[in-house]
Each structure stands twice: as C-alpha cells, then as structure tokens.
Design a protein around this motif. Structure first.
Motif, PDB file in Angstrom:
ATOM      1  N   SER A 489       0.822  -1.208   0.000  1.00 23.28           N
ATOM      2  CA  SER A 489       0.000   0.000   0.000  1.00 23.28           C
ATOM      3  C   SER A 489       0.857   1.260   0.000  1.00 23.28           C
ATOM      4  O   SER A 489       0.440   2.311  -0.500  1.00 23.28           O
ATOM      5  N   ARG A 490       2.058   1.146   0.535  1.00 21.71           N
ATOM      6  CA  ARG A 490       2.955   2.299   0.586  1.00 21.71           C
ATOM      7  C   ARG A 490       3.923   2.348  -0.594  1.00 21.71           C
ATOM      8  O   ARG A 490       4.287   3.427  -1.069  1.00 21.71           O
ATOM      9  N   LEU A 491       4.353   1.173  -1.040  1.00 22.92           N
ATOM     10  CA  LEU A 491       5.458   1.118  -1.994  1.00 22.92           C
ATOM     11  C   LEU A 491       5.088   0.508  -3.346  1.00 22.92           C
ATOM     12  O   LEU A 491       5.886   0.562  -4.276  1.00 22.92           O
ATOM     13  N   THR A 492       3.920  -0.076  -3.457  1.00 23.42           N
ATOM     14  CA  THR A 492       3.424  -0.867  -4.582  1.00 23.42           C
ATOM     15  C   THR A 492       4.007  -2.284  -4.535  1.00 23.42           C
ATOM     16  O   THR A 492       5.101  -2.503  -3.982  1.00 23.42           O
ATOM     17  N   ALA A 493       3.260  -3.208  -5.119  1.00 20.48           N
ATOM     18  CA  ALA A 493       3.719  -4.595  -5.190  1.00 20.48           C
ATOM     19  C   ALA A 493       4.966  -4.713  -6.044  1.00 20.48           C
ATOM     20  O   ALA A 493       5.771  -5.630  -5.872  1.00 20.48           O
ATOM     21  N   TYR A 494       5.159  -3.770  -6.960  1.00 21.39           N
ATOM     22  CA  TYR A 494       6.351  -3.790  -7.817  1.00 21.39           C
ATOM     23  C   TYR A 494       7.618  -3.500  -7.016  1.00 21.39           C
ATOM     24  O   TYR A 494       8.637  -4.167  -7.179  1.00 21.39           O
ATOM     25  N   ALA A 495       7.556  -2.488  -6.164  1.00 20.68           N
ATOM     26  CA  ALA A 495       8.773  -1.956  -5.549  1.00 20.68           C
ATOM     27  C   ALA A 495       9.096  -2.556  -4.184  1.00 20.68           C
ATOM     28  O   ALA A 495      10.239  -2.469  -3.731  1.00 20.68           O
ATOM     29  N   MET A 496       8.114  -3.153  -3.508  1.00 19.99           N
ATOM     30  CA  MET A 496       8.368  -3.671  -2.164  1.00 19.99           C
ATOM     31  C   MET A 496       9.355  -4.830  -2.198  1.00 19.99           C
ATOM     32  O   MET A 496       9.467  -5.553  -3.181  1.00 19.99           O
TER      33      MET A 496
END
Length: 541
Positions: A489-496
C-alpha cells in the motif's frame, strides 16, 4: 470462518426443509433478497434509471435469479431475465418463481447466443446477475454450449457482475475453473462461504464475497463440522502469544536458524530478521564460516556464529557445534539458503532424525527430502512444519495435477504426519488431522526471492513463544501476508522487498493487539478497548 462443501450445503438445505419444516421456496426468496440488496447498492443511479440483466440456469440457482429479477422489477429497475437452458428442466421452485415473474408482467426469455438485441440489452445493463450454475456444478462446460456463450457474454459486458452463490463455472469444493467461468465483481453466497471462493482460481473470480443468511436455523449451521476454514484478523488476534510483563529474553523463546552458502547469504539473514521482529527473545544464526563476517555485519539483534564448511556450504563437521547450540534453543529453522551440497543434505537428514525439537523446514531443507521422504516420516509425533512452494512440493511427492490444492495439502500432511504450509495465492496450512486453514492476506509483491525466508523466521519465532504448531504456521502466514499488504500500500507490489515486509511487521502486529502488553488485559468481550485507546487512557492518568 467455516467453509462448506457442496455436499454439506445440500444437507443443510435438506435438514431445513425436511426436518425444520421450512418451505424451500422461502429459502429461495431470502436468497434473492441478498442478490437484490447487493444489486441496488451497486446501481449508479436511482433504480428507475437503471437496467439489469439476469441470466438464469434451470436449477435452483436459476430460481434465485428469477426471484431476484422480479424483486428488482418491483423496485423500479428495468430488468430482463434470460433462461440459459431448457424450460423442461426447470426445478419445481424455479417454475414457481417463473410463474410469479409472469404475474408481474415479465416473462422468462430463452437466451439466444446470436440474438443481437439480447446481447445489446446485456451490454447496456448497469448490473448483470449470474445465476446460471450454483455449487452443484462438477462437469466441464462445453465451449460450444449456450452456457459458455452466456458466460463469455457476461464477462465482456461493462456492467457490474454479481454472482449468485458462486461464479458459474467454478467448482465449489476446489476453486477449479470447469472450462470457463464468470468473473464476478461481487458474489452473494448463501449461509456459508465455500472453498471455491477462497482457493484456486475461484478466489480470483469471486470478487468481494458477501455471506447472506437465508433462514437455515443457526443451530444447523453451528453444528456443521468444517475441515476447511479461512484465517482472518479474529483468528490472528486470538492466536498471537501474549507478552508477560515480567518476562525476560528467555521467556520469549530461543530460535536457531541454520542456513546459508556461498552466494546465498541473504536467506538466513532474512529468516533471522523475521524471527527477531516478531517477538522472539533470542535468535541464533549458524552459517558457514566464510559467511560469518557478512552476517555479523548485517545482523544487529540476531547472533550469528561460524560453522565448519565444505565447498561453500555447511559441512557435517558442524554437527557437534550445532547439537550444542540446539540443546539450548526451543525451535530449529532449517534450510534458508542452505544449498544443495552433499554435506548439507546429510546434515539435514541427521538433524531431522536426531532432534526432538520442533523444526521449521524451508527451501533447501525441503529439497533435501527429495528421494528421502522417510526422513520426514520418521518425525511423526514430533513437530515438523514444512513451507514449500509448488515446485518444492512436487519435488517431495506432492500431487497437484488434479487441481485441488486443499486435497493435495491435506493428503500430504496426513500421510507424513507434518504441518504443511503450501505457499502461493491463498497459502494453505494443512494439519495431520486433516484440517486446512486458508490464508486471506498477501499480494503479488510477496512473490520475490527472500519472502519465504521471512516467513520461516516468523513461524519459528511464534512457535518458540509458545503458540501451538498449527497456530504458529497459520498466524505466521497471516502476519506475513498482512505486512506484505501494508508494504504494498505504501510502496506498490512492484517496488516492495522482503525487508519492507519486515519493516511493516510492527504495524501488522499492532492491528491485532500486539502493542504494549500491559494494555492487552484491558479488552473484555462486552467492552472492547483498543491498545491505542488504552495507552492514551493510561497517559491521562
């Protein structure tokens, strides 16, 4: 939350009608109420300005749809109901609903796949209701059939799709797609949710699921024994081990993580970090001596120590040191980044055989069982938790070709006397007794190298703190997924990353009551007080 199979639902219906004297048409009417309420909530404008298309089968699921069409019409919605199938096959209750529909001035129209006027109506409808097949479907839908044509039409329309009980084309007990299936935005299911809403592709096709009560007596529902249940926040809150206010680091358990090889230094570090950040009192990390300096630099709270190695991985010569360290620990987490070397494999088998301590077996620890499943069988009666992904599961003899993940996990856990955490979308925790817990948290951002290592540490930590083995596995999976959702929710599923999942664990723990142990005792059944509220009250004092 209980999940009921198709057979169990049929039995509940039978008990309600035959033994409790409830007319089956009354159950159908109440089911339709749930569909109608959901449809009205989703209409973009007032009912008189909106269109609806209801596609019905000839069974009782179709009867639910026919009843819903009548009720929507009486609410002012411009509605048409289409029969996908034969009038001659309508059930008795569906025939009665057809008669009631006709009395209102509407007719149940035969669905014609090539009829452009019908297709245009559906295409311009604000809501489409799928009542073609219910939970009884068990055969593949022929791609040339009118059923397949109706399903494809629904899926290509722009309106909001509501499925009655379950998306048509989804097998209720497994979540398998039987040829093709409706992809719903909302599903209104009756009395209890079904496994097909929670697992397999069915979980992706269900949309948001609402459980609607249709009048089956509560005593019947409570008496139903379900071997498959979902894990939600309530379960997680109850399973979370409580912190003793006067506890010390030894009180909260000791975990030994064994893993690592040249090129795989991150895995053991992430496992140890998962354990440290979920409440474990002491975490020891045994790694090949050539990795020790690296791990010592990264690990601030865990305690790495060097072990004898061979060709970049752990050597069997490390066993004396491991035995000594394991003797003072409560749980062994074995396998993260361990590698496939012959010595490492022998070390795994030796530890499985020798120790009576609970073991969480992951990654290369699981791979070491390929062709040697007897090492797992020999631990029957001792706590062993396996955390494979599908590839590892197949490697050690798991069976997934039938498409039923619940059955596959259950049969493996029973056969080998272990707790199996079968990772994937809606991760399953299966027990030796045949029960299966379906996780409801997580996202695609967890599908990255290192995420499973964090989960291993989490489960080992919870087990060391005194939860039961099943609770440790199911709660660990839930927390892992919830922290993943917060990170996404904070970083996106791409970037986490897996480290972001660890960073989100405190927030996930707070959500289920993990803040300030002194405040935990203030919650009561009739006067719940959140940890945050309780903390503020204490500060005012």
């Amino acid at each position: 939350m209980k999940l009921a199979t198709a057979v169990q639902m049929r039995e509940l219906d039978r008990l309600a009608t035959e033994e409790d004297g409830i007319p089956s048409i009354d159950l159908m009417e109440q089911a339709a109420d749930g569909i109608v309420q959901t449809a009205l909530e989703l209409l973009p404008r007032r009912p008189g300005k909106c269109r609806a298309a209801v596609l019905c089968g000839a069974g009782n699921n179709g009867g639910d749809g026919i009843s819903a069409a009548r009720k929507l019409f009486l609410k002012g919605v411009h509605v048409r109901a289409f029969l996908v199938g034969s009038y001659e096959k309508l059930t008795q209750d569906a025939l009665e609903e057809t008669r009631r529909l006709s009395e209102c001035g509407l007719e149940l129209e035969h669905f014609e796949p090539e009829n452009e006027e019908q297709r245009a109506w559906c295409g311009k409808s604000h809501v489409l209701i799928d009542a073609i097949f219910g939970v009884g479907l068990s055969r593949e839908i022929s791609p040339e059939s009118d059923f397949a044509a109706a399903i494809h039409l629904i899926n290509h329309c722009q309106g909001t799709v509501i499925s009655a009980d379950i998306s048509s084309g989804v097998e209720a007990d497994t979540g398998r797609i039987l040829g093709c299936a409706v992809k719903a935005d909302r599903t209104v299911t009756f009395t209890l949710a079904k496994p097909g809403h929670a697992v397999g592709d069915g979980a992706l096709y269900a949309g948001d699921v609402t459980v609607w009560t249709i009048g089956i007596p509560e005593k019947r529902v409570k008496a139903l024994t379900s071997r498959v249940q979902t894990v939600h926040e309530t379960y997680a809150r109850e399973a979370l081990p409580r912190r003793k206010e006067d506890g010390h680091k030894g009180t909260f358990g000791k975990v030994l993580v064994i893993g690592g090889a040249v090129g795989y230094s991150g895995a053991p570090y992430l496992a140890a970090s998962g354990a440290v950040h979920s409440g474990c009192g002491l975490v020891f990390l045994g790694v090949p001596e050539s990795l020790w300096a690296v791990e010592a630099m990264k690990c601030i709270s865990a305690m790495p120590f060097p072990l004898a190695e061979k060709e970049g991985g752990l050597s069997c010569k490390a066993l004396p040191d491991l035995r000594e360290k394991l003797a003072e620990c409560d749980v062994l987490a074995l396998g993260p980044g361990l590698g496939h070397g012959e010595s490492a494999v022998r070390l795994v088998h030796t530890l499985l055989d020798e120790t009576s301590k609970p073991i969480v077996l992951d990654a290369d620890g699981i791979n070491a069982l390929e062709g040697h499943i007897d090492s797992l069988d020999g631990r029957r009666g001792r706590v062993t938790i396996l955390t494979p992904h599908d590839g590892e599961f197949l490697r050690i003899g798991g069976e997934l070709s039938h498409g039923d993940r619940v059955r596959a996990a259950r049969e493996f856990a029973i056969r080998h006397g272990c707790i199996l955490v079968l990772k994937g979308h809606r991760t399953l925790t299966a027990t030796p007794e045949g029960n299966v817990l379906v996780n409801t948290t997580g996202n695609s951002g967890l599908a990255k190298g290192g995420s499973g290592d964090v989960l291993t540490g989490l489960i080992a930590s919870l087990l060391a703190q005194g939860t039961t083995a099943v609770q440790a596995a199911a709660l660990g999976v839930w927390l892992h997924g919830r922290a993943g959702d917060l990170a996404a929710s904070r970083l996106t599923a791409y970037a986490m990353t897996p480290k972001d999942v660890i960073s989100a664990l405190p927030e996930a723990l707070i959500e289920i009551g993990g803040a300030c142990g002194a405040q935990m005792g203030m919650r009561t059944n009739d006067n719940p007080v959140s940890a945050a509220d309780s903390l503020r009250q204490n500060r005012r004092r």
